[in-house]
Design a protein around this motif. Structure first.
Motif, mmCIF file in Angstrom:
data_model
loop_
_atom_site.group_PDB
_atom_site.id
_atom_site.type_symbol
_atom_site.label_atom_id
_atom_site.label_comp_id
_atom_site.label_asym_id
_atom_site.label_seq_id
_atom_site.Cartn_x
_atom_site.Cartn_y
_atom_site.Cartn_z
ATOM 1 N N SER A 1 0.969 -1.787 -0.079
ATOM 2 C CA SER A 1 0.117 0.235 0.125
ATOM 3 C C SER A 1 0.474 1.207 -0.325
ATOM 4 N N ASP A 2 0.058 2.864 -0.415
ATOM 5 C CA ASP A 2 1.048 3.559 -1.237
ATOM 6 C C ASP A 2 0.423 4.566 0.271
ATOM 7 N N VAL A 3 -0.402 3.915 0.655
ATOM 8 C CA VAL A 3 -1.076 4.554 2.228
ATOM 9 C C VAL A 3 -0.347 5.408 3.055
ATOM 10 N N THR A 4 0.238 6.327 3.422
ATOM 11 C CA THR A 4 1.223 6.840 4.764
ATOM 12 C C THR A 4 -0.135 6.653 5.738
ATOM 13 N N GLU A 5 0.736 6.283 7.095
ATOM 14 C CA GLU A 5 -0.053 7.054 8.153
ATOM 15 C C GLU A 5 0.440 7.858 8.501
#
Length: 235
Positions: free
Chosen positions: A3-7
């Protein structure tokens, strides 16, 4: 699949970040951390002083190390108050890069548990504690000054200035911002230094009575939309 989603990132501010927030934050939370002591023991060559005449700003000292030192302010509260900011995932890389550049003058990245103010959390459902990134000037960094005579430190602060302005404005702004965080958030080390600086100004500049009123940076909090808008990031 990766996933490219950053926390989201949580950032703890214990100095001017309390009243000069980072860009892109979507939530500001008052509260405290434990196990540290806040002191004006970090030299500032880039904001409140110059390389030739460094000012003084705050850093956090591990309490176990501080207890081995001789400090004229021999007492310190068990908690260090400040403000935590939540940076949404899409903006984390930009904010981290900007903060890393702006905090290069002796500060390093640490992580610490942050405890949300009870009054704030009464109306919010936040984890307890929150793991926060914090910039700390460790004792082995070249800008760490260690314990200093309080009168000499106050005189140094009054006489120092840098690209971000007067050193005393940083002190007065921090003193005011801490009072406004909530019950129990005051810091005697900061407050006593502010008192000493104001007394020194009063003795040395009779014609400048209004300066201590205007030097308090103020408590108005502006939410910034980009790092380009952020004129100053200090601890």
């Amino acid at each position: 699949m990766t996933s490219d989603v950053t926390e989201d990132l949580w950032l703890f501010g214990y100095g001017s970040l309390i009243w000069k927030p980072p860009p892109h934050f979507d939530l500001r939370v008052p509260g405290h951390v434990e196990g540290y002591v806040r002191r004006f023991w970090q030299a500032s060559e880039d904001h409140r002083g110059t390389p030739e005449a460094p000012g003084r700003v705050v850093t956090l000292i591990d309490r176990s190390h501080w207890e081995t030192l001789t400090d004229q302010h021999s007492d310190a509260p068990p908690t260090t108050w400040g403000a935590a900011y939540r940076i949404p995932g899409p903006h984390v890389a930009e904010v981290r890069e900007y903060l890393d550049i702006r905090e290069i003058n002796g500060y390093s990245i640490q992580y610490t548990p942050f405890h949300v103010s009870e009054a704030f959390n009464a109306t919010h459902d936040l984890p307890a504690p929150i793991n926060c990134l914090v910039y700390v000037g460790l004792p082995d960094n070249p800008q760490f000054m260690g314990p200093q005579d309080l009168d000499s430190l106050a005189e140094h602060i009054v006489n120092s200035r840098g690209p971000s302005g007067e050193n005393k404005d940083y002190l007065y702004g921090l003193d005011q911002a801490l009072v406004e965080l909530g019950e129990g958030s005051e810091d005697e080390h900061v407050h006593d230094l502010a008192r000493r600086c104001r007394e020194l100004e009063g003795r040395t500049s009779k014609d400048d009575d209004n300066q201590t009123e205007t030097s308090i940076v103020g408590s108005e909090l502006k939410r910034l939309g980009s790092t380009d808008e952020q004129e100053e990031i200090e601890k």
